[in-house]
Design an enzyme around this catalytic site. Structure first.
Site, PDB file in Angstrom:
ATOM      1  N   GLU A  79       0.823  -1.215   0.000  1.00  0.00           N
ATOM      2  CA  GLU A  79       0.000   0.000   0.000  1.00  0.00           C
ATOM      3  C   GLU A  79       0.860   1.269   0.000  1.00  0.00           C
ATOM      4  O   GLU A  79       1.721   1.440   0.872  1.00  0.00           O
ATOM      5  CB  GLU A  79      -0.915  -0.013   1.244  1.00  0.00           C
ATOM      6  CG  GLU A  79      -1.882   1.150   1.266  1.00  0.00           C
ATOM      7  CD  GLU A  79      -2.921   1.028   2.392  1.00  0.00           C
ATOM      8  OE1 GLU A  79      -3.355  -0.099   2.697  1.00  0.00           O
ATOM      9  OE2 GLU A  79      -3.278   2.067   2.957  1.00  0.00           O
ATOM     10  N   LYS A 264      -7.098  -1.292  11.556  1.00  0.00           N
ATOM     11  CA  LYS A 264      -6.547  -1.705  10.259  1.00  0.00           C
ATOM     12  C   LYS A 264      -5.334  -0.839   9.930  1.00  0.00           C
ATOM     13  O   LYS A 264      -4.313  -1.321   9.452  1.00  0.00           O
ATOM     14  CB  LYS A 264      -7.638  -1.582   9.175  1.00  0.00           C
ATOM     15  CG  LYS A 264      -7.242  -2.151   7.832  1.00  0.00           C
ATOM     16  CD  LYS A 264      -6.545  -1.156   6.929  1.00  0.00           C
ATOM     17  CE  LYS A 264      -6.196  -1.780   5.590  1.00  0.00           C
ATOM     18  NZ  LYS A 264      -5.414  -0.888   4.727  1.00  0.00           N
ATOM     19  N   ASP A 280       4.678 -13.957  11.841  1.00  0.00           N
ATOM     20  CA  ASP A 280       3.342 -14.378  11.444  1.00  0.00           C
ATOM     21  C   ASP A 280       2.362 -13.216  11.656  1.00  0.00           C
ATOM     22  O   ASP A 280       1.936 -12.949  12.778  1.00  0.00           O
ATOM     23  CB  ASP A 280       2.973 -15.599  12.311  1.00  0.00           C
ATOM     24  CG  ASP A 280       1.621 -16.181  11.977  1.00  0.00           C
ATOM     25  OD1 ASP A 280       0.804 -15.496  11.333  1.00  0.00           O
ATOM     26  OD2 ASP A 280       1.373 -17.329  12.385  1.00  0.00           O
ATOM     27  N   HIS A 378      -2.090  10.553  -0.206  1.00  0.00           N
ATOM     28  CA  HIS A 378      -2.083   9.370  -1.073  1.00  0.00           C
ATOM     29  C   HIS A 378      -1.890   9.744  -2.532  1.00  0.00           C
ATOM     30  O   HIS A 378      -1.497   8.922  -3.333  1.00  0.00           O
ATOM     31  CB  HIS A 378      -3.434   8.639  -0.979  1.00  0.00           C
ATOM     32  CG  HIS A 378      -3.540   7.770   0.238  1.00  0.00           C
ATOM     33  ND1 HIS A 378      -4.672   7.083   0.557  1.00  0.00           N
ATOM     34  CD2 HIS A 378      -2.647   7.481   1.198  1.00  0.00           C
ATOM     35  CE1 HIS A 378      -4.484   6.406   1.674  1.00  0.00           C
ATOM     36  NE2 HIS A 378      -3.267   6.636   2.082  1.00  0.00           N
TER      37      HIS A 378
END
Ligand code: MEV
Length: 421
Positions: A79, A264, A280, A378
């Site tokens: 991302e 998130k 992991d 972004h």
């Protein structure tokens, strides 16, 4: 810290700078420069049915100072903006940086007992034989024990289910610098026959719990109102940003829809480092999300408050099941190089950095959302991706991306026009 020119260097030159700063050897540098370093035979031994490898970009987050020590933070993520956001947040809380800590590396192994003839007697039997059960568990990992780790306790509790009551045992294992899943699972399987014998019950599942409540990491940092104002080049004043960010925090703290997205964002950063170090990330996410429910309401993993000086302090706390030995941390060549770039030699140090990255990532998202909005940051990288989708290569990518970002008109059609024109 990285040089000011780092951003404008080619990936190969950046690799050289990182190699110099992290004192990497020629082999590590070559691995960085070849964009992967996962050879066929290693990959073929890591999982089944291997047909290739799937490369992701590895970026370095800068400006991280954790417990007084500067760190270069390798992040593997698809991302755009994640690496830049983490670096920016870390820079804004300098010179102090992050203060972080971890608890003991105690993981939980669960043993499910069904058909328990007498719960009270079974619990008493487990208690009575605890010493010998822990000894049996520890025989399975003498190396861990010799390093001061190993099984340290065995707890039991009864749960009610639609298939009747069950006795659940928790084997607590100090896994030292490992993530610990293999060791804990092996120990749980090793002690189960004896447990069946002394309780008269049937042992079903014997498996690690990813809800590592005993193995947590915490980090906190303070962002001054002056640094916050400066971060918007004076477009917002510091007090207003602090207030807006506290509103953003209150939203996440009290609304599961928002908390889910905030978390998130935290994992955007943490997963990238977990992945870079061969750990992991699913385990990390699973544990983190359930931990976010610990009060009964799903909430954000971070907390923010205003200091008496009117600055903003943030804190994060979450389970931290990561290791620097065992598993892919040692088999994936890139994971080994990344651990060197981070300069960590213990799971504790890695956990402290990870918690700091999670907090930084959350702070960065909240700051952007509470001020200019997330799209502005972004835009440049997004525009570059769109330019590539339209077929741009080389210098054309940045040229077209810059025009589209300026025009605030970022789409493939426009990129194609600019490419053709
Ligand atoms: C996007 O990947 C992550 C954010 O949505 C996180 C957040 O909203 O806090 C920006």
């Amino acid at each position: 810290m990285l040089s000011k020119e780092f951003r404008n260097k080619s990936p190969q030159e950046r690799a050289e700078e990182v190699a110099t700063l992290a004192k990497l050897d020629a082999e590590d540098l070559a691995r960085l420069k070849t964009f992967g370093g996962l050879d066929e035979s290693t990959a073929n031994r890591m999982i089944e049915n291997v047909v290739g490898a799937y490369p992701l970009p590895l970026g370095i987050a800068d400006h991280f100072k954790v417990n007084g020590k500067e760190r270069l933070v390798p992040m593997v993520v698809e991302e755009p903006s994640v690496v830049a956001a983490a670096s920016h947040a870390a820079k804004l809380c300098l010179p102090k940086g992050f203060t972080a800590s971890t608890t003991q590396p105690i993981m939980i192994g669960q043993i499910q007992l069904v058909h328990v003839p007498d719960f009270r007697k079974a619990q008493a039997a487990v208690k009575k034989h605890k010493g010998e059960l822990l000894e049996t568990a520890n025989e399975k990992d003498p190396v861990m024990v010799s390093r001061g780790g190993g099984a340290v306790d065995l707890e039991s509790r009864v749960i009610k289910t639609s298939r009747g009551d069950m006795l659940i045992l928790h084997l607590l294992v100090n896994v030292q610098d490992a993530m610990g899943a293999n060791a804990v699972n092996t120990m749980c399987e090793a002690i189960s026959p004896k447990i069946e014998q002394i309780t008269g019950a049937k042992a079903r599942l014997r498996i690690l719990s990813n809800l590592a409540v005993h193995r947590t990491a915490k980090a906190h940092a303070t962002w001054t109102k002056e640094a916050l104002a400066e971060s918007t080049k004076g477009a917002f004043n510091g007090e207003a940003i602090v207030e807006a960010m506290l509103d953003a925090y209150a939203f996440a703290a009290n609304d599961a829809y928002r908390a889910c997205t905030a978390n998130k964002g935290i994992f955007n950063g943490m997963d990238a480092v977990v992945l870079a170090t061969g750990n992991d990330w699913r385990a990390m996410e699973a544990g983190g999300h359930v931990y976010a429910m610990k009060t009964g309401q799903y909430t954000t993993l971070t907390r923010y408050w205003k200091t008496k000086d009117g600055d903003l302090t943030g804190e994060i706390e979450l389970p931290m099941a990561v290791g620097v030995v065992g598993g892919a941390t040692r088999t994936h060549p890139m994971a080994k190089t990344n651990l060197k770039i981070l300069g960590v030699s213990s799971a504790k140090e890695l956990g402290e950095i990870l918690a700091s990255v999670g907090l930084a990532q959350n702070f960065a998202a909240m700051r952007a959302l509470a001020t200019t909005g997330i799209q502005q940051g972004h835009m440049k990288l997004h525009a570059a991706n769109i330019a590539v989708q339209a077929g741009a290569t080389g210098d054309d990518i940045d040229r077209i991306a810059a025009i589209m970002a300026k025009e605030k008109n970022v789409n493939v059609k426009r990129a194609k026009e600019l490419l053709d024109g």
